[in-house]
Design a protein around this motif. Structure first.
Motif, mmCIF file in Angstrom:
data_model
loop_
_atom_site.group_PDB
_atom_site.id
_atom_site.type_symbol
_atom_site.label_atom_id
_atom_site.label_comp_id
_atom_site.label_asym_id
_atom_site.label_seq_id
_atom_site.Cartn_x
_atom_site.Cartn_y
_atom_site.Cartn_z
ATOM 1 N N LEU A 20 0.742 -1.163 0.097
ATOM 2 C CA LEU A 20 0.136 0.259 0.130
ATOM 3 C C LEU A 20 0.909 1.259 -0.046
ATOM 4 O O LEU A 20 0.436 2.378 -0.053
ATOM 5 C CB LEU A 20 -1.179 -0.043 1.172
ATOM 6 C CG LEU A 20 -2.103 -0.892 1.087
ATOM 7 C CD1 LEU A 20 -2.947 -0.811 2.469
ATOM 8 C CD2 LEU A 20 -2.958 -0.939 0.024
ATOM 9 N N ARG A 21 2.289 1.258 0.252
ATOM 10 C CA ARG A 21 3.061 2.195 0.056
ATOM 11 C C ARG A 21 2.768 3.074 1.380
ATOM 12 O O ARG A 21 2.796 4.576 1.430
ATOM 13 C CB ARG A 21 3.223 3.079 -1.095
ATOM 14 C CG ARG A 21 3.772 2.265 -2.016
ATOM 15 C CD ARG A 21 3.910 2.918 -3.456
ATOM 16 N NE ARG A 21 4.372 2.464 -4.332
ATOM 17 C CZ ARG A 21 3.913 1.645 -5.313
ATOM 18 N NH1 ARG A 21 2.470 1.336 -5.367
ATOM 19 N NH2 ARG A 21 4.517 0.964 -6.333
ATOM 20 N N ILE A 22 2.559 2.517 2.625
ATOM 21 C CA ILE A 22 2.266 3.318 3.702
ATOM 22 C C ILE A 22 2.853 2.652 4.921
ATOM 23 O O ILE A 22 3.716 1.385 4.742
ATOM 24 C CB ILE A 22 0.642 3.385 4.276
ATOM 25 C CG1 ILE A 22 0.272 1.957 4.383
ATOM 26 C CG2 ILE A 22 -0.163 3.956 3.079
ATOM 27 C CD1 ILE A 22 -1.164 1.627 5.082
ATOM 28 N N SER A 23 3.032 3.406 5.887
ATOM 29 C CA SER A 23 3.756 2.835 7.185
ATOM 30 C C SER A 23 3.249 1.526 7.785
ATOM 31 O O SER A 23 1.876 1.474 7.712
ATOM 32 C CB SER A 23 4.334 4.019 8.063
ATOM 33 O OG SER A 23 3.124 4.351 8.740
ATOM 34 N N GLU A 47 -11.538 4.987 -5.352
ATOM 35 C CA GLU A 47 -13.096 5.413 -5.805
ATOM 36 C C GLU A 47 -13.442 6.802 -4.623
ATOM 37 O O GLU A 47 -13.774 7.896 -5.239
ATOM 38 C CB GLU A 47 -14.093 4.320 -5.550
ATOM 39 C CG GLU A 47 -14.242 3.157 -6.542
ATOM 40 C CD GLU A 47 -14.983 2.198 -5.919
ATOM 41 O OE1 GLU A 47 -15.803 2.300 -5.114
ATOM 42 O OE2 GLU A 47 -14.908 1.084 -6.541
ATOM 43 N N ILE A 48 -12.611 6.726 -3.544
ATOM 44 C CA ILE A 48 -13.026 7.792 -2.611
ATOM 45 C C ILE A 48 -12.233 9.095 -3.169
ATOM 46 O O ILE A 48 -12.706 10.164 -3.180
ATOM 47 C CB ILE A 48 -12.616 7.541 -1.348
ATOM 48 C CG1 ILE A 48 -13.878 6.476 -0.640
ATOM 49 C CG2 ILE A 48 -12.665 8.857 -0.298
ATOM 50 C CD1 ILE A 48 -13.320 6.004 0.478
ATOM 51 N N ARG A 49 -10.855 8.743 -3.593
ATOM 52 C CA ARG A 49 -10.247 9.877 -4.081
ATOM 53 C C ARG A 49 -10.717 10.644 -5.195
ATOM 54 O O ARG A 49 -10.914 11.884 -5.529
ATOM 55 C CB ARG A 49 -8.862 9.306 -4.320
ATOM 56 C CG ARG A 49 -8.005 9.171 -3.020
ATOM 57 C CD ARG A 49 -6.290 9.039 -3.442
ATOM 58 N NE ARG A 49 -6.017 7.974 -4.413
ATOM 59 C CZ ARG A 49 -5.954 6.572 -3.625
ATOM 60 N NH1 ARG A 49 -6.252 6.388 -2.572
ATOM 61 N NH2 ARG A 49 -6.068 5.759 -4.808
ATOM 62 N N GLU A 50 -11.168 9.667 -6.281
ATOM 63 C CA GLU A 50 -11.684 10.164 -7.560
ATOM 64 C C GLU A 50 -13.114 11.096 -7.302
ATOM 65 O O GLU A 50 -13.341 12.184 -7.894
ATOM 66 C CB GLU A 50 -12.115 8.943 -8.408
ATOM 67 C CG GLU A 50 -11.025 8.413 -9.038
ATOM 68 C CD GLU A 50 -11.220 7.157 -9.955
ATOM 69 O OE1 GLU A 50 -12.392 6.979 -10.228
ATOM 70 O OE2 GLU A 50 -10.078 6.550 -10.431
ATOM 71 N N LYS A 51 -14.016 10.568 -6.307
ATOM 72 C CA LYS A 51 -15.302 11.363 -5.823
ATOM 73 C C LYS A 51 -14.799 12.793 -5.366
ATOM 74 O O LYS A 51 -15.336 13.836 -5.599
ATOM 75 C CB LYS A 51 -16.000 10.381 -5.037
ATOM 76 C CG LYS A 51 -17.298 11.143 -4.294
ATOM 77 C CD LYS A 51 -18.173 10.246 -3.410
ATOM 78 C CE LYS A 51 -19.288 10.698 -3.262
ATOM 79 N NZ LYS A 51 -19.975 9.947 -2.152
ATOM 80 N N ASN A 91 -9.121 -4.778 -2.255
ATOM 81 C CA ASN A 91 -10.479 -4.232 -2.077
ATOM 82 C C ASN A 91 -10.357 -2.981 -1.224
ATOM 83 O O ASN A 91 -10.978 -1.856 -1.807
ATOM 84 C CB ASN A 91 -11.470 -4.984 -1.456
ATOM 85 C CG ASN A 91 -11.933 -6.292 -2.327
ATOM 86 O OD1 ASN A 91 -11.714 -6.390 -3.452
ATOM 87 N ND2 ASN A 91 -12.380 -7.341 -1.554
ATOM 88 N N TYR A 92 -9.654 -2.754 -0.320
ATOM 89 C CA TYR A 92 -9.351 -1.609 0.409
ATOM 90 C C TYR A 92 -8.791 -0.559 -0.509
ATOM 91 O O TYR A 92 -9.029 0.672 -0.639
ATOM 92 C CB TYR A 92 -8.409 -1.787 1.524
ATOM 93 C CG TYR A 92 -7.941 -0.578 2.196
ATOM 94 C CD1 TYR A 92 -8.787 0.205 2.930
ATOM 95 C CD2 TYR A 92 -6.707 -0.114 1.909
ATOM 96 C CE1 TYR A 92 -8.415 1.474 3.564
ATOM 97 C CE2 TYR A 92 -6.499 1.218 2.597
ATOM 98 C CZ TYR A 92 -7.131 1.807 3.261
ATOM 99 O OH TYR A 92 -6.799 2.973 3.972
ATOM 100 N N GLU A 93 -7.801 -1.049 -1.466
ATOM 101 C CA GLU A 93 -7.183 0.125 -2.416
ATOM 102 C C GLU A 93 -8.077 0.403 -3.297
ATOM 103 O O GLU A 93 -7.990 1.962 -3.703
ATOM 104 C CB GLU A 93 -5.908 -0.590 -3.060
ATOM 105 C CG GLU A 93 -4.899 0.121 -3.587
ATOM 106 C CD GLU A 93 -3.548 -0.507 -3.997
ATOM 107 O OE1 GLU A 93 -2.532 0.176 -4.076
ATOM 108 O OE2 GLU A 93 -3.625 -1.590 -4.335
ATOM 109 N N GLU A 94 -8.960 -0.299 -3.760
ATOM 110 C CA GLU A 94 -9.917 0.022 -4.883
ATOM 111 C C GLU A 94 -10.901 1.096 -4.415
ATOM 112 O O GLU A 94 -11.266 2.117 -4.894
ATOM 113 C CB GLU A 94 -10.555 -1.174 -5.402
ATOM 114 C CG GLU A 94 -11.543 -0.687 -6.495
ATOM 115 C CD GLU A 94 -10.752 -0.297 -7.728
ATOM 116 O OE1 GLU A 94 -11.519 0.626 -8.387
ATOM 117 O OE2 GLU A 94 -9.843 -0.720 -8.143
#
Length: 151
Positions: free
Chosen positions: A89-92, A130-134, A123-126
Motif C-alpha cells: 500500500l506504500r504506507i507505514s 473511488e473515494i479519491r476520484e469522488k 478491495n481496500y485499495e480500490e
C-alpha cells in the motif's frame, strides 16, 4: 514476498523487452510440442524442467520490468504480514495497524501475528481510489462554481 525494489534502469527495461520477445515465441512452441505443461531449459549442458505456470509468471515479471514497474511475488495461500501489506500500500506499518484496528481492512491472526488476505488489501485499495476520484470531482466542480480560473 519476493520483490524487486531497486530502481529499474533503461538497460534493464531494454533487456527485459528483448527477453520477453524470445519468451513469447518459446511459450507458443512449448504449448504446441509439450501437452504436459512443462518447459525444458538448457544452460551450461544442464537441462531442467520448469512448470509452464512458472514460465508464464516469469514472462509477466519481465513484462512489468520492461514497463519500468516494480515487481513482487506473493504466495497466495498465506495471508500477508503487516509489513508486506504496508509495503504494497506504500504506507507505514503503524498506519496500517491503525487501519486494521479501526476495521477498515479485515485481518485474521496466526498466533499473535496479524495477517491480511491479498484480496482484502486490493478491495481496500480500490475503495480508496473511488473515494479519491469522488473527492477530486467535488473539488473540481467547486473550483468551477467559484470561478477560480480552472476549466
Amino acid at each position: 514476498m519476493i520483490g524487486v525494489k531497486n530502481i529499474i534502469t533503461k538497460e534493464d527495461r531494454k533487456n527485459a523487452r528483448t527477453s520477453l520477445s524470445v519468451l513469447r515465441t518459446s511459450i507458443k512452441q512449448v504449448r504446441k510440442q509439450d501437452k504436459r505443461g512443462t518447459v525444458k531449459l538448457k544452460y551450461n549442458e544442464e537441462e531442467i524442467q520448469i512448470p509452464e505456470q512458472a514460465f508464464v509468471l516469469f514472462k509477466s515479471i519481465l513484462s512489468n520490468i520492461a514497463e519500468g514497474l516494480e515487481v513482487a511475488v506473493i504466495p497466495s495461500h498465506k495471508g500477508l504480514s503487516t509489513q508486506m501489506a504496508a509495503d504494497l500500500l506504500r504506507i507505514s506499518r503503524p498506519h496500517l495497524i491503525k487501519l486494521l484496528e479501526r476495521g477498515d481492512i479485515p485481518f485474521f491472526k496466526v498466533g499473535t501475528h496479524r495477517r491480511i488476505e491479498l484480496e482484502d488489501l486490493e478491495n481496500y485499495e480500490e475503495k480508496q481510489k473511488e473515494i479519491r476520484e469522488k473527492q477530486l470531482k467535488f473539488l473540481t466542480k467547486q473550483a468551477q462554481d467559484l470561478n477560480l480560473g480552472y476549466e
